[in-house]
Design a protein around this motif. Structure first.
Motif, PDB file in Angstrom:
ATOM      1  N   ALA A  81       4.147   2.003   2.849  1.00  6.95           N
ATOM      2  CA  ALA A  81       5.094   3.020   2.576  1.00  6.95           C
ATOM      3  C   ALA A  81       4.462   4.547   2.012  1.00  6.95           C
ATOM      4  O   ALA A  81       3.116   4.297   1.464  1.00  6.95           O
ATOM      5  N   GLY A  82       5.117   5.368   2.339  1.00  6.06           N
ATOM      6  CA  GLY A  82       4.391   6.905   1.865  1.00  6.06           C
ATOM      7  C   GLY A  82       4.433   7.115   0.412  1.00  6.06           C
ATOM      8  O   GLY A  82       3.494   8.061  -0.089  1.00  6.06           O
ATOM      9  N   GLY A  83       5.178   6.367  -0.487  1.00  3.14           N
ATOM     10  CA  GLY A  83       5.129   6.858  -1.749  1.00  3.14           C
ATOM     11  C   GLY A  83       6.523   6.125  -2.568  1.00  3.14           C
ATOM     12  O   GLY A  83       7.072   5.381  -1.942  1.00  3.14           O
ATOM     13  N   ILE A 143       0.885  -1.157   0.115  1.00  2.00           N
ATOM     14  CA  ILE A 143      -0.023   0.031  -0.099  1.00  2.00           C
ATOM     15  C   ILE A 143       0.793   1.469  -0.087  1.00  2.00           C
ATOM     16  O   ILE A 143       1.643   1.360   1.131  1.00  2.00           O
ATOM     17  N   LEU A 144       0.720   2.101  -0.896  1.00  2.00           N
ATOM     18  CA  LEU A 144       1.570   3.340  -0.923  1.00  2.00           C
ATOM     19  C   LEU A 144       0.379   4.582  -0.878  1.00  2.00           C
ATOM     20  O   LEU A 144      -0.453   4.656  -1.726  1.00  2.00           O
ATOM     21  N   SER A 145       0.754   5.222   0.318  1.00  2.00           N
ATOM     22  CA  SER A 145      -0.206   6.478   0.632  1.00  2.00           C
ATOM     23  C   SER A 145       0.283   7.375   1.557  1.00  2.00           C
ATOM     24  O   SER A 145       1.170   6.639   2.452  1.00  2.00           O
ATOM     25  N   GLY A 146       0.231   8.472   1.624  1.00  2.00           N
ATOM     26  CA  GLY A 146       0.488   9.495   2.643  1.00  2.00           C
ATOM     27  C   GLY A 146      -0.377   9.489   3.788  1.00  2.00           C
ATOM     28  O   GLY A 146      -0.171  10.356   4.697  1.00  2.00           O
ATOM     29  N   SER A 147      -1.378   9.024   3.548  1.00  2.00           N
ATOM     30  CA  SER A 147      -2.650   9.157   4.440  1.00  2.00           C
ATOM     31  C   SER A 147      -2.654   8.075   5.379  1.00  2.00           C
ATOM     32  O   SER A 147      -2.883   6.783   4.980  1.00  2.00           O
ATOM     33  N   VAL A 148      -2.536   8.187   6.942  1.00  2.00           N
ATOM     34  CA  VAL A 148      -2.705   7.075   7.583  1.00  2.00           C
ATOM     35  C   VAL A 148      -4.103   6.505   7.440  1.00  2.00           C
ATOM     36  O   VAL A 148      -4.153   5.214   7.493  1.00  2.00           O
ATOM     37  N   ALA A 149      -4.961   7.357   7.562  1.00  2.00           N
ATOM     38  CA  ALA A 149      -6.458   6.754   7.459  1.00  2.00           C
ATOM     39  C   ALA A 149      -6.828   5.894   6.287  1.00  2.00           C
ATOM     40  O   ALA A 149      -7.196   4.803   6.269  1.00  2.00           O
ATOM     41  N   ASN A 150      -6.094   6.466   5.050  1.00  3.30           N
ATOM     42  CA  ASN A 150      -6.250   5.576   3.933  1.00  3.30           C
ATOM     43  C   ASN A 150      -5.590   4.181   4.022  1.00  3.30           C
ATOM     44  O   ASN A 150      -6.022   3.148   3.549  1.00  3.30           O
ATOM     45  N   LYS A 193      12.957   3.539  -5.161  1.00  2.00           N
ATOM     46  CA  LYS A 193      12.873   3.160  -3.640  1.00  2.00           C
ATOM     47  C   LYS A 193      11.408   3.479  -3.052  1.00  2.00           C
ATOM     48  O   LYS A 193      10.998   4.779  -3.490  1.00  2.00           O
ATOM     49  N   LEU A 194      11.124   2.898  -2.145  1.00  2.00           N
ATOM     50  CA  LEU A 194       9.706   3.421  -1.517  1.00  2.00           C
ATOM     51  C   LEU A 194      10.299   4.190  -0.145  1.00  2.00           C
ATOM     52  O   LEU A 194      11.095   3.959   0.638  1.00  2.00           O
ATOM     53  N   CYS A 195       9.320   5.375  -0.002  1.00  2.00           N
ATOM     54  CA  CYS A 195       9.915   6.430   1.154  1.00  2.00           C
ATOM     55  C   CYS A 195       9.159   6.106   2.289  1.00  2.00           C
ATOM     56  O   CYS A 195       7.888   5.413   2.191  1.00  2.00           O
ATOM     57  N   GLY A 196       9.542   6.184   3.329  1.00  2.00           N
ATOM     58  CA  GLY A 196       8.970   5.832   4.684  1.00  2.00           C
ATOM     59  C   GLY A 196       8.167   6.945   5.232  1.00  2.00           C
ATOM     60  O   GLY A 196       7.723   7.895   4.762  1.00  2.00           O
ATOM     61  N   PHE A 197       7.844   6.728   6.645  1.00  2.00           N
ATOM     62  CA  PHE A 197       6.985   7.574   7.543  1.00  2.00           C
ATOM     63  C   PHE A 197       7.873   7.852   8.555  1.00  2.00           C
ATOM     64  O   PHE A 197       8.632   7.629   9.038  1.00  2.00           O
ATOM     65  N   ARG A 198       7.200   9.101   9.295  1.00  2.00           N
ATOM     66  CA  ARG A 198       7.782   9.805  10.315  1.00  2.00           C
ATOM     67  C   ARG A 198       7.345   8.844  11.647  1.00  2.00           C
ATOM     68  O   ARG A 198       6.425   8.137  11.403  1.00  2.00           O
TER      69      ARG A 198
END
Length: 255
Positions: free
Chosen positions: A79-81, A54-61, A88-93
């Motif tokens: 991952a965030g995108g 799952i690639l998304s910047g939204s926690v809820a999504n 590469k896939l970028c991560g989360f805070r």
């Protein structure tokens, strides 16, 4: 040491991604729900490494989509995108990992919380590692293929920091004692994280006999240190069976 679920963060070098997906596979085959993710960057996993990505910047999504998938796939990667320049896939805070954990969807979250550019050894920079506060088990990984080799930037990520932690000069052979310092000193791989968290050293790449013997030497050094914050040392070979060859229990936190 894998009971009751929790957040496992992986730091160091020499096998973090392989260990993350190996753990996730074993835990999901045992019937547990698992999220693999990162606070840095990872290569996109293949279909045999994860059930779904799952690639998304939204926690809820992410949580909504994961909830609908977990009946079919017990192991999900998020991952965030995707970074266009590297793929590469970028991560989360780190606090986002906390939100995933607080959702209660996952029995396990495994986080790659450090980067090493594919090298077997590293020492952390000032801003590293990026460990979520919800972490319950912290695994520091070293690649034993670097032990006994000359210290240079081919084998060591962030060589300046590595030299400061271990006292080695560039060109000197990387000793067992130097790797023990990397794992045991407060300025090493476990830098800046609370001692109440269970800390495990995983000495990887022991599929070669010389590496296995080096791992035993490192484990013996760490076992003799009275003030080590390490709870366990594991000598293993993530890419081969059996993945764990020897285990040394050192200290355990109060229950």
């Amino acid at each position: 040491m894998l009971k009751d679920g929790g957040v496992v963060s992986l730091v160091g070098a020499g096998g973090k991604t392989s260990l993350m997906f190996k753990l996730a596979r074993d835990l999901s085959l045992a019937g547990d729900t698992v999220l693999t993710t990162t606070t840095t960057k990872i290569f996109e996993p293949s279909p045999d490494q994860t059930g779904s990505v799952i690639l998304s910047g939204s926690v809820a999504n992410i949580l909504e989509r994961a909830d609908s998938m977990l009946d079919k796939h017990l192991h999900i990667t998020a991952a965030g995108g995707r970074l266009p320049e590297s793929g590469k896939l970028c991560g989360f805070r780190p606090e986002i990992i906390g939100a995933f954990w607080d959702s209660g969807l996952f029995q396990w979250i495994i986080v790659e919380a450090d980067g090493a550019a594919g090298k077997p050894l590293k020492a952390p920079a000032a801003h590293e590692p990026v460990i979520p506060a919800c972490t319950s088990r912290l695994v520091g990984i070293v690649g034993l293929s670097g032990v006994g080799q000359p210290f240079d930037d081919r084998l060591v990520f962030r060589p300046e920091q590595f030299g400061r932690v271990t006292g080695l000069r560039v060109g000197a052979n990387i000793t067992e004692a130097a790797v023990a310092d990397l794992l045991g000193l407060d300025s090493g791989l476990f830098k800046g994280f609370c001692p109440q968290v269970v800390r495990i050293a995983f000495l990887n790449q022991a599929d070669v006999q010389a590496n296995f013997l080096a791992g035993q030497g490192i484990a013996r050094i760490l076992s003799k240190r009275r003030h080590s914050n390490l709870n366990r040392v594991v000598i293993g070979q993530i890419l081969f069976d059996p993945p764990v060859l020897e285990v040394y229990d050192l200290n355990f936190p109060e229950p």
